[in-house]
Design an enzyme around this catalytic site. Sequence first.
Site, PDB file in Angstrom:
ATOM      1  CG  HIS A 188      -3.569  -3.852   3.451  1.00 26.97           C
ATOM      2  ND1 HIS A 188      -2.486  -3.386   4.148  1.00 26.97           N
ATOM      3  CD2 HIS A 188      -4.228  -2.766   3.003  1.00 26.97           C
ATOM      4  CE1 HIS A 188      -2.494  -2.064   4.130  1.00 26.97           C
ATOM      5  NE2 HIS A 188      -3.546  -1.664   3.443  1.00 26.97           N
ATOM      6  CD  GLU A 240      -1.071  -6.377   5.522  1.00 31.62           C
ATOM      7  OE1 GLU A 240      -0.847  -6.786   4.377  1.00 31.62           O
ATOM      8  OE2 GLU A 240      -1.163  -5.167   5.798  1.00 31.62           O
ATOM      9  CB  CYS A 278      -0.965  -0.057   1.184  1.00 32.37           C
ATOM     10  SG  CYS A 278      -2.333   1.081   0.982  1.00 32.37           S
ATOM     11  CB  SER A 320       0.675 -13.607  38.419  1.00 27.38           C
ATOM     12  OG  SER A 320       0.642 -13.896  37.020  1.00 27.38           O
ATOM     13  N   GLY A 321       0.765 -17.000  38.105  1.00 23.64           N
ATOM     14  CA  GLY A 321      -0.095 -18.076  37.631  1.00 23.64           C
ATOM     15  C   GLY A 321      -0.613 -17.775  36.226  1.00 23.64           C
ATOM     16  N   GLY A 322      -0.381 -16.557  35.735  1.00 23.13           N
ATOM     17  CA  GLY A 322      -0.768 -16.202  34.366  1.00 23.13           C
ATOM     18  C   GLY A 322       0.208 -16.814  33.368  1.00 23.13           C
ATOM     19  CB  VAL A 323      -0.118 -17.665  29.741  1.00 19.78           C
ATOM     20  CG1 VAL A 323      -0.631 -16.360  29.220  1.00 19.78           C
ATOM     21  CG2 VAL A 323       0.756 -18.324  28.709  1.00 19.78           C
ATOM     22  CG  ASP A 324       2.477 -13.116  29.246  1.00 22.53           C
ATOM     23  OD1 ASP A 324       2.141 -14.011  28.448  1.00 22.53           O
ATOM     24  OD2 ASP A 324       2.076 -11.950  29.178  1.00 22.53           O
ATOM     25  CB  SER A 325       4.664 -14.661  35.294  1.00 24.06           C
ATOM     26  OG  SER A 325       3.481 -15.235  35.779  1.00 24.06           O
TER      27      SER A 325
END
Length: 516
Positions: free
Chosen positions: A173, A175, A84, A227-232
């Site tokens: 586009h 993508e 574009c 924290s139990g979250g996915v990232d950490s």
Amino acid sequence: MTESIEQILILDFGSQYTQLIARRIRECQVYCEIYPFNIPLKEIIKLGPKGIILSGSPSSVYDVKAPFISKEIFHLNIPILGICYGMQLIAHLFGGMVEKSKKREYGKAFITLEDCTTIFKGFKEKKKIQVWMSHGDKIGKLPPEFYTIAKSQNSPFAVIKARKLPLYGVQFHPEVVHTPRGKEILSNFLFEICKCRQDWTIKGFIQNKVQEIRDEVGDKKVVCAVSGGVDSTVVAVLINRAIGENLTCIFVNNGLLRKEEKEEVVRIFKENFKINLKYVDAEKRFLKKLKGIVEPEEKRKIIGREFIKVFEEEAKKNREIEYLAQGTLYPDLIESISHKGPSATIKSHHNVGGLPETMNLNLIEPLKELFKDEVRKLGLELGIPSHIVYRQPFPGPGLAIRILGEVTGEKLEILREADAIVTYEIGRKKYVREIWQYFAILLPIKTVGIMGDERTYENLLAIRAVSSKDGMTADWYKLPYKTLEEISGRIINEIKGINRVVFDISSKPPSTIEWE
Ligand code: XMP
């Protein structure tokens, strides 16, 4: 990034789709990174990319402040694809003419292919294919160094190619999913033109990262907040794989967690991974600090500050610790990179900021090259159970921002029970994967009800369910009436303290996902 991996460079001119280009390329198992359009040429040469993509832009090449690049980039003998605005910029810099379209072309369009080699390899000549357009300008006159390889009704120069140099431009586009064969077109650029290897795999990433962490950290100690979250969790498991016992994780229970969450996090770490986990019960401390506080921002600040204090106190107990690991993701980095470029989106981050400055530790961020979906794949590859990998986001200040007004132990108990019912009832439905977040909010409003023969005067509870791609915008999710009925019936019957349930039908913007 490890040198042996090939990469594609995406120069960001501020398009809302730039991240999407990067994700599509990585889906083709080719590593890529986004840089601001004004990255110096010598840095590009140093990075040695196999190909370069010029993104779209909200600007027009004739704007006074239009983002430009040096023409020298076209003579590096590195294949370039302009998308574009990227294509218009190529034409403009070669002396072609870019003009305002009579009408802004936005949405579905068809292009007719004239040359099915290179980026259209595998396609049929003279055939029409569906694409997605989003532009106000178009090429009016093509520079002589280029020729057309596809046309649309609105533009005779919908896809262009240079005669001698490896330069390509597409007006549409590729993508976005609305260009159904867009991925084939990008693949052709990567594999036919740039001759990339498919060497970007999660397995390879783990191997490289583990080595990189070992080389950097050696036998020093690392601390990581979980924290139990996915990232950490993914950060912890990855670093643990690299340095084993030299990693200590700290899990602070701030008393604002969901029902049975603290037990679950401890159990998951114990059962699944041999990771040193230090559990800190700071419940009373947080509740004491929150006493009498009703203003949302004040609550957030108090919780953030207290978290840092607790974490710092714990980490300092081990004097040998020299590194702090954090789960920064690639979109967080691009946001800050984009400040230098023209991108308009600036996200406010709610993560545990401030830790490194106050603690004087070296920072390691092993996920900083990854998108969220890649982190999930990595998590699965590392053996993290799928219910953690696909966990819904949960805010750092926890249930405190889902209890409007003052937070008390009693209100927390009521909300925990109600939230557990919402989570269970929606969590077992097939459509749950379509929902970004679903939870309950306790409102400090009492309403009159009747239970048996008795009048009740109890709290109001709201249910929120939203669909979203990244949390930046969200639509309220149309939960089936039957589910709403099941949830409200169970909550009012089973939880003392609530006698009325409402459903939040607001989208973001103008509302936010969390109520405070
Ligand atoms: P809002 O309420 O701003 O939320 O529309 C957008 C997304 O961010 C999450 N959120 C937070 N996450 N700490 C976090 O780690 C926070 O303070 C915080 N506040 C909101 C929210 O749950 C949603 O996914």
